[in-house]
Design an enzyme around this catalytic site. Sequence first.
Site, PDB file in Angstrom:
ATOM      1  N   TYR A 134       5.071 -27.464  17.757  1.00  0.00           N
ATOM      2  CA  TYR A 134       5.665 -27.117  16.457  1.00  0.00           C
ATOM      3  C   TYR A 134       7.188 -27.075  16.560  1.00  0.00           C
ATOM      4  O   TYR A 134       7.746 -26.333  17.367  1.00  0.00           O
ATOM      5  CB  TYR A 134       5.129 -25.756  16.011  1.00  0.00           C
ATOM      6  N   TYR A 150       9.444 -36.229  10.455  1.00  0.00           N
ATOM      7  CA  TYR A 150       8.251 -36.815   9.821  1.00  0.00           C
ATOM      8  C   TYR A 150       7.946 -36.105   8.503  1.00  0.00           C
ATOM      9  O   TYR A 150       8.089 -36.671   7.415  1.00  0.00           O
ATOM     10  CB  TYR A 150       7.070 -36.709  10.786  1.00  0.00           C
TER      11      TYR A 150
END
Length: 390
Positions: free
Chosen positions: A286, A334
């Site tokens: 993450y 992204y």
Amino acid sequence: MSDRTLRGLTAIVGVADDVSPTGELERHGRRLEAAMVSEALADAGLTLADVDGICYAGMATGLAEYLGVHPRYVDGTMVGGSSYELHLEHAAAAIAAGLCEVVVSVYAATPRSDRRRGAGGQRGGPAFGGPNPMAEWEMPYGLAMPMGAYALAASRHMACYGTTSEQLAQIAVDTRRWAAMNPRARFRDPITIADVLASPMQASPLHLLDCCLVTDGAGAFVVTSAERAGDLAKPPIYVLGAATGSDHQMISQMPDLTTTAGARSGPAAFAMAGIKPDEVDLLMAYDSFTITALLHLEDLGFCPKGEGGAFAEDGKLGPGGSLPTNTNGGGLSYTHPGQYGMFLLVEAVRQLRGECGSRQVIDPQIGVAHGSGGVLSTMGTIVLGTGSTR
């Protein structure tokens, strides 16, 4: 530690996600969630009639009702971005215990297009419920959220270990190198360390390009028993290890600003899987901020505490590096709709299946998806493997 294990008892058999280079999606709300569930089930070769378990970071029964599913297992765990790693851990345990057989977890949020629609654009879907001590003890003192909390961690890491802004920037640069190979990524143009350092300061020492995006995005996964997984449409990706660690809600109560609860969840998940860090072929970690990813490298054991900056500065996280990390372009390039943990799992499964085209890592067998929820608060570590690792 209990000798009970989830190793190899369940597998992810279907995944889906929806993002756009524009950062916006046309679909939203329940329609988008239902589409993700349908696509993930189709990926698995299953239908809604097979589903007997629902995981959702909120009121799971509302989603089940909308889908017309009458589950015998529901999980409404909501801990922020790592909710989906916890969903997978819980679903794997429930399936192994015989409580259910086919479980779906889904996430959708459209903060970017919500602004255009005049819907407010709240990041991250459902808000944390209940009393929130941050409102009384942190926010009145001007702590900018969420970047202020991560800036404290970055500042402390720099003070304790000499980590530099250039080392943090290298993480953003390598992540963008992966995004350049993903046609669905929000940003694909190459960036340099100088670009990161020249981008506007958000909360010292974090610059704009140290921070995740704000985009629309959605995804889902389907998990079932290893026995049933063998007969489905795609190669099963087995759950080899899973563990959770949580130690605070607000950043001022974090026991050590340079060490997350991943220092507990990571080793526990690796022990269940029977692997060591040097056996990991792919890391999906993450990256709400560059400092988040750096702390994961240390807490999961890829390098000693305090050496994350030096570990990352040679580009080993990028394409061609020894530890391919965030190969879809990550939350930095992204997509990041607010709770990014779902996308870690989706990309890990696709990489282990060999479905990632030009950004495909060569023959990965073991992948780790490591979610972070809240403000470095709750960590969920998942070790996944191909059939050769079971």
